[in-house]
Scaffold this motif. Structure first.
Motif, mmCIF file in Angstrom:
data_model
loop_
_atom_site.group_PDB
_atom_site.id
_atom_site.type_symbol
_atom_site.label_atom_id
_atom_site.label_comp_id
_atom_site.label_asym_id
_atom_site.label_seq_id
_atom_site.Cartn_x
_atom_site.Cartn_y
_atom_site.Cartn_z
ATOM 1 N N PHE A 115 39.131 43.781 32.226
ATOM 2 C CA PHE A 115 39.041 43.113 30.928
ATOM 3 C C PHE A 115 39.147 41.596 31.125
ATOM 4 O O PHE A 115 38.316 40.828 30.625
ATOM 5 N N SER A 116 40.148 41.167 31.886
ATOM 6 C CA SER A 116 40.355 39.733 32.117
ATOM 7 C C SER A 116 39.175 39.146 32.883
ATOM 8 O O SER A 116 38.739 38.028 32.601
ATOM 9 N N ASN A 117 38.663 39.905 33.849
ATOM 10 C CA ASN A 117 37.551 39.397 34.644
ATOM 11 C C ASN A 117 36.276 39.274 33.817
ATOM 12 O O ASN A 117 35.527 38.307 33.951
ATOM 13 N N GLU A 118 36.033 40.245 32.931
ATOM 14 C CA GLU A 118 34.838 40.158 32.094
ATOM 15 C C GLU A 118 34.896 38.914 31.210
ATOM 16 O O GLU A 118 33.915 38.177 31.069
ATOM 17 N N LEU A 119 36.073 38.670 30.626
ATOM 18 C CA LEU A 119 36.215 37.481 29.786
ATOM 19 C C LEU A 119 36.076 36.206 30.616
ATOM 20 O O LEU A 119 35.443 35.238 30.174
ATOM 21 N N THR B 241 51.566 41.056 32.045
ATOM 22 C CA THR B 241 50.727 39.845 31.978
ATOM 23 C C THR B 241 50.180 39.485 33.364
ATOM 24 O O THR B 241 49.160 38.816 33.464
ATOM 25 N N ALA B 242 50.842 39.962 34.425
ATOM 26 C CA ALA B 242 50.339 39.694 35.786
ATOM 27 C C ALA B 242 48.995 40.376 36.020
ATOM 28 O O ALA B 242 48.256 40.016 36.939
ATOM 29 N N PHE B 243 48.671 41.355 35.198
ATOM 30 C CA PHE B 243 47.378 42.043 35.334
ATOM 31 C C PHE B 243 46.349 41.483 34.359
ATOM 32 O O PHE B 243 45.218 41.922 34.320
ATOM 33 N N LEU B 244 46.785 40.536 33.539
ATOM 34 C CA LEU B 244 45.877 39.912 32.567
ATOM 35 C C LEU B 244 45.554 38.494 33.026
ATOM 36 O O LEU B 244 45.858 37.520 32.359
ATOM 37 N N ILE B 245 44.985 38.411 34.220
ATOM 38 C CA ILE B 245 44.605 37.138 34.836
ATOM 39 C C ILE B 245 43.266 37.396 35.523
ATOM 40 O O ILE B 245 43.110 38.426 36.177
ATOM 41 N N VAL C 21 42.820 30.331 28.236
ATOM 42 C CA VAL C 21 42.623 31.421 27.275
ATOM 43 C C VAL C 21 43.730 32.461 27.450
ATOM 44 O O VAL C 21 44.391 32.873 26.491
ATOM 45 N N MET C 22 43.965 32.861 28.699
ATOM 46 C CA MET C 22 44.959 33.907 28.940
ATOM 47 C C MET C 22 46.378 33.427 28.666
ATOM 48 O O MET C 22 47.222 34.197 28.244
ATOM 49 N N LYS C 23 46.606 32.133 28.902
ATOM 50 C CA LYS C 23 47.923 31.577 28.561
ATOM 51 C C LYS C 23 48.163 31.806 27.068
ATOM 52 O O LYS C 23 49.242 32.224 26.644
ATOM 53 N N GLY C 24 47.136 31.538 26.273
ATOM 54 C CA GLY C 24 47.244 31.747 24.826
ATOM 55 C C GLY C 24 47.444 33.207 24.476
ATOM 56 O O GLY C 24 48.225 33.539 23.577
#
Ligand code: UDX
Ligand code: UDX
Length: 444
Positions: free
Chosen positions: A222-226, A266-270, A241-244
């Motif tokens: 998901f994070s990589n696609e964005l 959140t470590a997986f949302l990078i 974006v991810m910080k937000g």
């Protein structure tokens, strides 16, 4: 309790050493004589923080290691199966699980007392009841639920931190054919009193493991696609974006004292150059294939894998933007392991990145604090392996950061002393983009 553990890979060995440390009488079994000899001398065949110390403390005391599966089963009350369950390109490969189930069954045939067999390896839902149990019954000529119990107890060990994860579990999942089996497993885990326990059937226990890993993989893709969309659009940085996103109350709730508690997820949302390792890729692919067999497509997880399989190409396109031809270009790869804290290179994005660069004629120098010997096995002399981070950066035209090793935080100060400055591609968005002159990163 007397426990035998079949397979001394990272799961089997960590489990054996830790149960011995907790006071159980443990016998670890492996077909690999070399491995058994090594472990008996107190040498851990894999790098895992804290493992060797605990091994040396317990070996020949609470912990025995042998190739003799038959007598290990006869002399213990419970047997854990921890052999590998690779993905063979089509589906989960159950060869080893089947083989050891047969051998355990053969031993059970000659055993008078009730015994419990527990699967720890990750296996697709239904395998314990439909495959392991049947083989045990057939080989032992005995009846599950009467003469022996069959359970499923998935592991949640993160490589590099496996000993700590085992000693301080977040949950213990006990699947079992019946209450008697579950009671035996409860006794085994009695030393972890106070930890949340889930008692369920074998199929659900198997599924909990897949669901846990599928969630992590989905977050990463998901994070990589964005991130890829951000870089295509320009003037948006995925890091900001991810910080937000991370600041949402769902992910880092504000406490009454005003501080935030940041959820580890959140470590997986990078965004980065993709996930690897011995679990996430193979488990998700195995589940998709299992779903298909059951007549259920899994379009979301298929996309998770597809995104991941192409993600490493992002760093290559950043490189090609600056060097349309890579022939004779000196490229440094920083980090070979699939993640920091381990020497494991299985499914590491470093592998396809290096292969593609070699195909295009680049001259590769690579540095990793501990995976040098693994890289040598894979690439032989086709790449140069450096023993020092600073040395690896010298005479390089482009540097690609692939693994988040702590040591790499030193890079900005090291690069100051190097002229001309190489192009720097941050495949993990680990470093501050303003701290390096020619910085490029995924998702910006
Ligand atoms: C584990 C789990 O088993 C797997 O299901 C999970 O998804 C990830 O972790 P791992 O510990 O990495 O796998 O396995 P591996 O390193 O392959 O070790 C398995 C060990 O079992 C090896 O040492 C092998 O020699 C041994 N083995 C294999 C046996 O003793 N007997 C066999 O018949 C097959
Ligand atoms: C995982 C699970 O975390 C663990 O609970 C399970 O038992 C086995 O699988 P592991 O494979 O050791 O553990 O590694 P993990 O730390 O989850 O990392 C997996 C991959 O995801 C690595 O390649 C890592 O670099 C990558 N990753 C992680 C990202 O690409 N982005 C992130 O934000 C986080």
């Amino acid at each position: 309790m007397k426990v035998s553990i079949i397979g001394t890979g990272y799961v089997g060995l960590v489990t054996g050493v830790c149960f011995a440390e907790k006071g159980h009488q443990v016998v670890c079994v492996d077909v690999d004589k070399g491995k058994v000899n090594k472990i008996n001398k107190g040498i851990a065949p894999i790098f895992e923080k804290g493992l060797e110390e605990l091994l040396q403390k317990n070996i020949q005391k609470n912990l025995q290691v042998t190739t003799d599966l038959y007598n290990s089963v006869l002399s213990t009350d419970i047997t854990l199966i921890a052999v590998g369950t690779p993905y063979n390109g089509i589906e989960i490969d159950l060869t080893y699980v089947k083989e050891v189930s047969r051998q355990i069954g053969n031993a059970l045939k000659d055993k008078a007392n009730y015994h419990v067999v527990v699967v720890k390896s990750t296996i697709v839902p239904g395998t314990t009841d439909e495959v392991v149990l049947s083989i045990l019954e057939e080989a032992s000529k005995k009846k599950a639920g009467v003469d022996f119990g069959v359970g499923m107890n998935p592991e949640f060990l993160t490589e590099g931190d496996a000993v700590n994860d085992f000693m301080h579990p977040d949950r213990i999942v006990l699947g079992g054919l019946d209450n008697r089996t579950i009671h035996a497993m409860e006794e085994l885990y009695h030393c972890f009193e106070g930890v949340d326990l889930i008692r369920t059937n074998n199929k659900t226990a198997e599924m909990i493991k897949y669901a846990s890993n599928a969630l992590l993989a989905t977050m990463i893709s998901f994070s990589n696609e964005l991130g890829n969309l951000c870089s295509a659009m320009g003037n948006i940085d995925i890091v900001d974006v991810m910080k937000g996103v991370h600041m949402s109350n769902y992910l880092s709730p504000i406490q009454p004292d005003g501080d935030r508690v940041v959820a580890p997820i959140t470590a997986f949302l990078i965004a980065g150059c993709g996930f690897g390792g011995s679990c996430l890729p193979k488990d998700i692919k195995a589940l998709i294939s299992h779903g298909k067999k059951a007549g259920k497509q899994m379009p979301l997880l298929e996309a998770v894998i597809r995104i991941n399989e192409h993600q490493y190409e992002q760093v290559l396109s950043l490189l090609n933007r600056h060097f349309p031809s890579l022939k004779g270009i000196h490229v440094t790869i920083l980090g070979l392991a699939f993640k920091p804290g381990t020497d494991d290179m299985r499914e590491s994005p470093a592998i396809p990145i290096i292969r593609k660069l070699l195909d295009q004629g680049a001259l590769i120098k690579a540095y990793d604090p501990i995976s040098k010997h693994e890289a040598k096995k894979i690439f032989g002399d086709s790449i140069e392996i450096s023993n020092d981070l600073f040395e690896s950066l010298q005479n390089s035209q482009a540097v690609i950061l692939v693994t988040r090793w702590e040591e790499f935080y030193k890079i900005p100060e090291l690069l100051v002393n190097i002229q001309p400055q190489p192009l720097f591609i941050d495949g993990r968005r680990m470093l501050d983009k303003h701290s390096i002159e020619n910085y490029q990163g995924i998702g910006m």
